[in-house]
Write an enzyme that holds these catalytic residues in place. Structure first.
Site, PDB file in Angstrom:
ATOM      1  N   CYS A   1       0.803  -1.233   0.000  1.00  0.00           N
ATOM      2  CA  CYS A   1       0.000   0.000   0.000  1.00  0.00           C
ATOM      3  C   CYS A   1       0.832   1.276   0.000  1.00  0.00           C
ATOM      4  CB  CYS A   1      -0.984  -0.012   1.155  1.00  0.00           C
ATOM      5  SG  CYS A   1      -0.249   0.051   2.816  1.00  0.00           S
TER       6      CYS A   1
ATOM      7  N   HIS B   1      -2.924   1.537   6.794  1.00  0.00           N
ATOM      8  CA  HIS B   1      -3.141   1.494   5.347  1.00  0.00           C
ATOM      9  C   HIS B   1      -2.836   2.888   4.813  1.00  0.00           C
ATOM     10  CE1 HIS B   1      -4.445   0.487   1.434  1.00  0.00           C
ATOM     11  NE2 HIS B   1      -5.583   1.161   1.481  1.00  0.00           N
TER      12      HIS B   1
ATOM     13  N   ASP C   1      -7.114   5.900  -3.773  1.00  0.00           N
ATOM     14  CA  ASP C   1      -6.380   4.737  -3.268  1.00  0.00           C
ATOM     15  C   ASP C   1      -6.037   3.807  -4.421  1.00  0.00           C
ATOM     16  OD1 ASP C   1      -5.283   2.646  -1.909  1.00  0.00           O
ATOM     17  OD2 ASP C   1      -6.930   2.417  -0.472  1.00  0.00           O
TER      18      ASP C   1
END
Length: 685
Positions: free
Chosen positions: A274, A332, A355
């Protein structure tokens, strides 16, 4: 006299890029300008002089097969909605005239060509040609990406280095990252990303037209950073097997990734997780002129069934079980892009969540956003794009369930753990900025709770979890932030709420876990029995030695849980905490650090002291965009416990401004990498 001709067209690259805040891209050797502002092009004429009364000028501006034909006038009034070109009548050189070209603030981002033609008497025509790259313009108030503060433009558009935040909310780790947007080849890779996208390949005309809108651009970029649906930049891997590529933790900047992707013919770079996806997307967004920052959400929920509840299961002895598709990542990482939302209304303008980590599909594609942060905070789940998914990431409740042979022994609820800290790098300073209140309404702690001493575990959450307990309470506290090479010391506090004595079984369990996964097998446990008098509180001291965790944990987290059982009522109560062990930082010192000058050699010293209980060996890697070409690597000989080593690092700054020198030491005999960084100000003289 010979006819009028255009012998040369000068793009005035240095002057234009200075004026357009793009001088960092000078290594691209192309003219890079921003929309909504004029740039100058000068011509060197041969034959006759230019005659303003008899000769006319026209420019054809082309993006792919789209084009606009623009007459050159003597009116300096520019338009925010259409292309304009003019000459300044007060400063007109008839042998070498200068033309100013101004794009609308809504012009599409991309590589443009232009044809500049002079039409003289008798219908004769002569032409010159040129190219330029057009980016969004956060300095232009009419651009959808306009951000009104110069320090924010410097941080979110121009800064080529930053910090990513990892670890846990109670022990945040700052990780240096080089965004590398000015490194040779990075601008070209970012522009090629738009060309390689499925949207462009499917309908080039429509794609070029849509590139006027940062909402559209950001969705394309979000999808193209991962390789799930296209020739995207990065292949994700969370398997712990990285033999076919690079371990995600080994990357130190975006430049190597983007250049490898472009040079390979757009084959996915292996591998990303991530923070790598987010950091590379931040680079691409900044290159394209869209203000962008990297965000970390601690205790980030992945709610697979959309019920805003995450279930976690434990055995009766405190071992965490893998019984749910839902998960909570310790952290995250995503990005926010700054833009107006004309599709949603002014109330949704500002920061938007994007994202690129492939988790769920949006519109059939692995991308996420732009989701307005204001919509997430106010639970406006009908707003585009992907607001419900992000809302769950920061707001889901956690139900903790103790099982024995498939039977539920107890269940508790925590409403505060998910999204407990949301943060980014502060503007202008190498430290964390807490932005949790941008995403959610923060509840004020009650006077009772606020009077309690704080610890590494949220006591408010613990009390809420145990409020259903009838006769027993348990608290789990780390005595201090765990540090590599030192024992993990913890205190278990068991409370008898009843007026009768109790015999209590106490089970402690520690498991190593990656930030995004359920824990692995137990590596440390402790079991015992405690006698409690009526209304008595007992504190039990425990510790996990370095020898017990060093070979198991590495860069991972520890899931620590305690289950207490009232042997009379069989009531069970659980408290848990997931934490990281702080690694030492590499110390970087620079002689005369306030006198760093462009194009002169300077030196840094990197120092490491071994805190571990056994000798270590490893490789030291040093990098610094604008300071060092490529990377420097040094192999470290075996260093005994407590041993100290220093390495001299020469560097010659190639760019003016605030630059980051970063170092990482990857060990060969333990699964840990330690890092350090130093911010340096480079002056022209």
């Amino acid at each position: 006299m010979e006819d009028l001709s255009i012998q040369n067209v000068s793009l005035e690259v240095l002057e234009n890029m200075e004026r357009h805040q793009t001088k960092g891209f000078i290594s691209s050797k192309a003219l890079v300008v921003r929309r909504g502002a004029p740039f100058a092009v000068s011509m060197q004429l041969g034959g006759q002089l230019f005659n303003p009364k008899a000769d006319s000028l026209r420019i054809k501006i082309m993006l792919g097969r789209l084009y606009a034909i623009v007459p050159v006038t003597f009116s300096k009034k520019i338009s925010s909605s259409r292309w304009k070109a003019f000459m300044d009548p007060k400063d007109l050189n008839l042998q070498n005239p200068t033309i100013y070209i101004s794009s609308p603030a809504t012009a599409s981002v991309g590589r443009y060509r232009f044809q500049l033609c002079i039409f003289s008497q008798g219908g004769k025509r002569c032409c010159g040609f040129g190219k330029f790259t057009l980016l969004c313009n956060p300095w232009c108030s009419e651009d959808a990406v306009y951000i009104p503060f110069e320090d924010q433009r410097e941080e979110y558009v121009q800064s080529d280095s930053g910090l990513l935040f990892m670890g846990t909310a109670k022990n945040v780790v700052s990780r240096p990252w080089s965004f590398d947007q000015y490194e040779h080849g990075v601008l070209e890779a970012c522009l090629n990303l738009l060309q390689v996208s499925p949207q462009h390949q499917k309908n080039r005309r429509r794609d070029y037209l849509n590139r006027s809108n940062p909402v559209y651009i950001s969705r394309v970029v979000s999808a193209m950073i991962n390789s799930e649906d296209d020739h995207g930049v990065l292949k994700g891997n969370w398997s712990n097997n990285y033999k076919q590529g690079v371990h995600p933790s080994a990357w130190t900047g975006s430049g190597d990734i983007l250049k490898q992707w472009a040079q390979s013919g757009y084959s996915p770079v292996k591998y990303g997780q991530c923070w790598v996806f987010a950091a590379v997307m931040c680079t691409v967004m900044r290159v394209l002129g869209i203000p962008c920052r990297v965000i970390t959400n601690f205790n980030s929920a992945h709610d697979t069934n959309d019920n805003l509840v995450i279930e976690e299961y434990y055995s009766e002895t405190g071992q965490k079980l893998k019984h749910s598709n839902d998960s909570i990542w310790n952290f995250h990482v995503w990005v926010e892009g700054w833009m107006t939302r004309q599709d949603l209304g002014a109330g949704m303008n500002g920061w938007q969540v994007l994202d690129p980590t492939p988790q769920e599909r949006s519109g059939g594609v692995f991308c996420c956003g732009p989701a307005p942060v204001k919509a997430i905070k106010n639970r406006l789940i009908e707003a585009r794009y992907d607001v419900p998914f992000v809302y769950a990431e920061v707001n889901a409740d956690v139900h903790t369930i103790i099982l024995s042979q498939g039977r539920v022994l107890s269940m508790s609820k925590d409403t505060e753990r998910v999204g407990s800290l949301i943060c980014t790098k502060a503007v202008g300073f190498p430290r964390m900025q807490n932005v949790t209140s941008d995403y959610k309404f923060i509840k004020s702690p009650t006077s009772t709770l606020s009077s309690r001493s704080s610890s590494t575990i949220s006591e408010e959450s613990t009390l809420r979890r145990e409020s259903s307990s009838k006769g027993v309470l348990v608290f789990l506290n780390l005595d201090k932030t765990p540090i590599a090479g030192e024992p993990v010391r913890l205190t278990v506090q068991v409370v008898n709420k009843d007026s009768v004595a109790k015999t209590i079984k106490v089970h402690l369990n520690a498991q190593a876990k990656e930030y995004n996964n359920s824990p692995s097998d137990t590596f440390w446990e402790n079991h015992g029995v405690v006698q409690l008098a009526p209304m008595e509180v007992k504190a039990l001291q425990q510790e996990i030695s370095p020898a017990q965790y060093e070979d198991v944990v590495g860069d991972d987290m520890i899931n620590l849980a305690v289950v207490v059982e009232d042997m009379n009522s069989e009531e069970r109560v659980l408290a848990s905490e997931e934490f990281n062990i702080a690694s030492p930082e590499l110390i970087i010192e620079v002689a005369d650090e306030h006198s760093i000058v462009l194009n002169q050699e300077h030196a840094a010293t990197v120092t490491f002291t071994n805190p571990f209980s056994h000798p270590v060996t490893g490789v030291l890697t040093v990098a610094g965009a604008g300071l060092i070409q490529g990377k420097l690597q040094f192999r470290m000989s075996p260093l005994p416990p407590g041993g100290r080593v220093q390495q001299r690092i020469p560097f010659i700054p190639g760019m003016v401004g605030i630059k980051m020198l970063q170092a990482s030491l990857s060990f060969t005999n333990i699964r840990t990498t330690i890092r350090g960084f130093k911010m340096l100000s480079v002056h022209s003289v």
